[in-house]
Design an enzyme around this catalytic site. Structure first.
Site, PDB file in Angstrom:
ATOM      1  N   ASP A  26      31.631-106.222  62.293  1.00 13.40           N
ATOM      2  CA  ASP A  26      32.404-106.174  63.532  1.00 13.40           C
ATOM      3  C   ASP A  26      32.828-104.768  63.962  1.00 13.40           C
ATOM      4  O   ASP A  26      33.349-103.996  63.153  1.00 13.40           O
ATOM      5  CB  ASP A  26      33.693-106.996  63.380  1.00 13.40           C
ATOM      6  N   ARG A 145      43.299-114.186  61.401  1.00  7.70           N
ATOM      7  CA  ARG A 145      42.770-112.824  61.300  1.00  7.70           C
ATOM      8  C   ARG A 145      42.446-112.218  62.672  1.00  7.70           C
ATOM      9  O   ARG A 145      42.494-112.882  63.693  1.00  7.70           O
ATOM     10  CB  ARG A 145      41.530-112.794  60.418  1.00  7.70           C
ATOM     11  N   GLU A 204      37.487-116.641  65.980  1.00  6.19           N
ATOM     12  CA  GLU A 204      37.571-115.269  65.490  1.00  6.19           C
ATOM     13  C   GLU A 204      37.582-114.289  66.658  1.00  6.19           C
ATOM     14  O   GLU A 204      37.155-114.595  67.775  1.00  6.19           O
ATOM     15  CB  GLU A 204      36.382-114.946  64.574  1.00  6.19           C
TER      16      GLU A 204
END
Length: 426
Positions: A26, A145, A204
C-alpha cells in the site's frame, strides 16, 4: 517520466515506483511537505511475503524524478512489534505527522491485535513516535486499521479507519473527531445505515477527500461477490468510490451516487490521495498498489526470482464530471503520449489509439487487449495456472491512452472515467 535519481543503480520500471528488493504494497502518507512530494509505502525489506512491514520512503521535487530515502518507520514498540501497517499524513504547525496501524503477532506468527499510532517529524525524514492514539473500539474485531486524517471546515480534525463489526463480521468505517489534535472521540460509523451492499466482510484503506467541490469516499471492501453479468468485483478484493457529502455535525457521510469500481483491470488496490499545490490551486493526485492477488498467484510472480515484488501505479490526477463520475488521468508531468505504430509487442512507452476501428494489441503470447465496438477486453494467461482470464469495460472507447512499462500496463478511456491496470510478464 518517473525516473529514480542516479544513485539508484537498479533500473527496472520506467514510469512506476518499485522496491529495490522485498515486497511493496500500500501507498501511505502521501503528502506535500517543505516543497517536496513524499510517497511512503508498506515494505517488507526482509522477504517477498507479508509477514513484516516497515514504511519505505520516496521523495521528489517535481513528481518525475524520485529519490529513495531510508525507511521512515519500523517496528520498535510493543504496539507495532510485528509491523507498521497503512496510514496517512497531515501537516500541522510546520511539522509532518504520520498516522499508522501497528500490528502485533503471537508466538505462532498470527496477528492478534492492532493499534492506531502516530509519529511526528520536523524535516519529513526523521520521525519520533508519539504512541497510541486511543483504545481499541468496543464491538469490533482486531481488524481495525488504516487511519486517514484531515482537518474539517470547522477546524476540528477527523480520523477514519477501516473496520470489521464483531456482531456480524461485516465491514465498516469508523470516524473519530478531535478539537485539539490529541484527544480523539469516537463518533460511530461514518457510513452507519448506508452502503450496506458493498461492505463485504472487511473494509480497508478508506479515504475521504474533496475534488471539484464534490466529496469523494473511496474504500477497499473485501469479500464482495463477483458480478459476472456486469463484469464487476471480479478480483480477489476490489476498490471503489462513492460521491456524496460529509456532515461535520453528525460525522456521517451521505452518498449521492452508488459504489463504482475505480479500476476494472486485474491489479489495483489500496489507493490513497495527496493534496498537491499547482498554479495557485490544489490538485488531488492518487497512487495505488498494483497489486492485490491471491496468495497462489502472488507467490509465483516472475519477479520473485529477482528478489522483489509489486509496484505502485503512476500518479493520477482526479476530477469529477458533471454526471458525478470520477476521472483519473496520468499527471501531466509524466504524460508524453504518441500514436501507437505497432500493435504487436510495442516497446515500453506511452501511446494513444484514436480510432473508431476495432483493434487488438498484444504483449508477448500471454497478454492481449482487444477493442470490439464499444467494449475493451483485457485478456491474460495467468502465470500460476496457465489459464486465460478476462476483464472488460464498455463505453466511449474511441480514444485510449496506454502506459506500457516493463511489466505493468495501465489503460485509460471513456474520457478517463474508466481505467484498467494489469501486470504482465513475457
Amino acid at each position: 517520466m518517473t525516473k529514480l535519481v542516479p544513485e539508484d543503480t537498479i533500473e527496472r520500471e520506467v514510469y512506476h515506483l518499485y522496491p529495490t528488493h522485498g515486497l511493496l504494497n500500500d501507498p501511505n502518507g502521501l503528502v506535500y511537505f517543505k516543497d517536496q512530494y513524499h510517497v511512503f509505502f508498506q515494505w517488507n525489506n526482509q522477504a517477498v511475503n507479508h509477514k513484516y512491514k516497515e514504511w519505505g520512503h520516496f521523495v521528489s521535487d517535481d513528481l518525475k524524478h524520485w529519490q529513495r530515502l531510508d525507511n521512515a518507520l519500523y517496528p520498535s514498540l510493543p504496539e507495532d512489534s510485528a509491523g507498521i501497517y497503512s496510514g496517512s499524513a497531515i501537516v500541522k504547525d510546520d511539522k509532518l505527522y504520520l498516522f499508522y496501524t501497528g500490528n502485533v503477532r503471537d508466538d505462532d506468527g498470527h496477528s492478534v491485535a492492532s493499534h492506531q499510532m502516530w509519529a511526528v517529524s520536523e524535516d519529513g525524514i526523521h520521525f519520533e513516535k508519539l504512541g497510541e492514539l486511543f483504545e481499541h473500539p468496543e464491538g469490533y474485531t482486531r481488524h481495525v486499521r488504516d487511519p486517514r486524517v484531515w482537518q474539517g471546515k470547522n477546524g476540528h480534525y477527523y480520523l477514519i479507519v477501516g473496520a470489521q463489526r464483531q456482531v456480524d463480521l461485516t465491514g465498516d468505517i469508523l470516524i473519530y473527531e478531535s478539537s485539539d489534535f490529541k484527544t480523539w472521540q469516537l463518533r460511530g460509523s461514518l457510513i452507519e445505515d448506508v452502503l450496506l451492499d458493498v461492505r463485504g466482510y472487511m473494509i480497508e484503506c478508506p479515504d475521504l477527500f474533496v475534488v471539484d467541490g464534490h466529496t469523494v469516499l473511496a474504500f477497499s471492501p473485501q469479500g464482495l461477490e463477483p458480478d459476472a453479468i456486469h463484469h464487476r468485483y471480479e478480483n480477489i478484493h476490489n476498490t471503489g468510490y462513492v460521491i456524496g457529502r460529509f456532515d461535520e455535525n453528525t460525522a456521517r457521510f451521505v452518498p449521492e451516487t452508488s459504489f463504482t469500481e475505480m479500476d476494472r483491470g486485474f491489479e489495483f488496490y489500496a489507493p490513497q490521495t495527496m493534496h498537491v499545490p499547482h498554479d495557485g490551486t490544489v490538485r488531488q493526485i492518487l497512487w495505488a498498489w498494483a497489486g492485490m492477488m491471491t496468495p497462489e498467484r502472488e507467490m509465483m510472480v516472475p519477479t520473485i526470482k529477482d528478489g522483489w515484488l509489486h509496484v505502485l501505479t503512476v500518479p493520477r490526477e482526479l476530477h469529477v464530471t458533471d454526471a458525478l463520475k470520477l476521472t483519473q488521468k496520468p499527471i501531466d508531468e509524466i504524460l508524453r503520449v504518441k500514436p501507437v505504430r505497432d500493435l504487436v509487442d510495442p516497446p515500453v512507452g506511452q501511446y494513444t489509439l484514436n480510432t473508431t476501428d476495432n483493434w487488438q494489441l498484444t504483449l508477448g503470447e500471454d497478454f492481449e487487449i482487444t477493442r470490439t465496438d464499444n467494449t475493451i477486453i483485457m485478456r491474460r494467461r495467468q502465470w500460476e495456472s496457465n489459464l486465460w482470464e478476462t476483464r472488460q469495460i464498455t463505453g466511449d472507447v474511441d480514444q485510449v491512452t496506454l502506459i506500457i512499462d516493463q511489466d505493468i500496463v495501465e489503460l485509460y478511456t471513456d474520457g478517463y472515467q474508466q481505467v484498467m491496470t494489469a501486470r504482465y510478464f513475457k
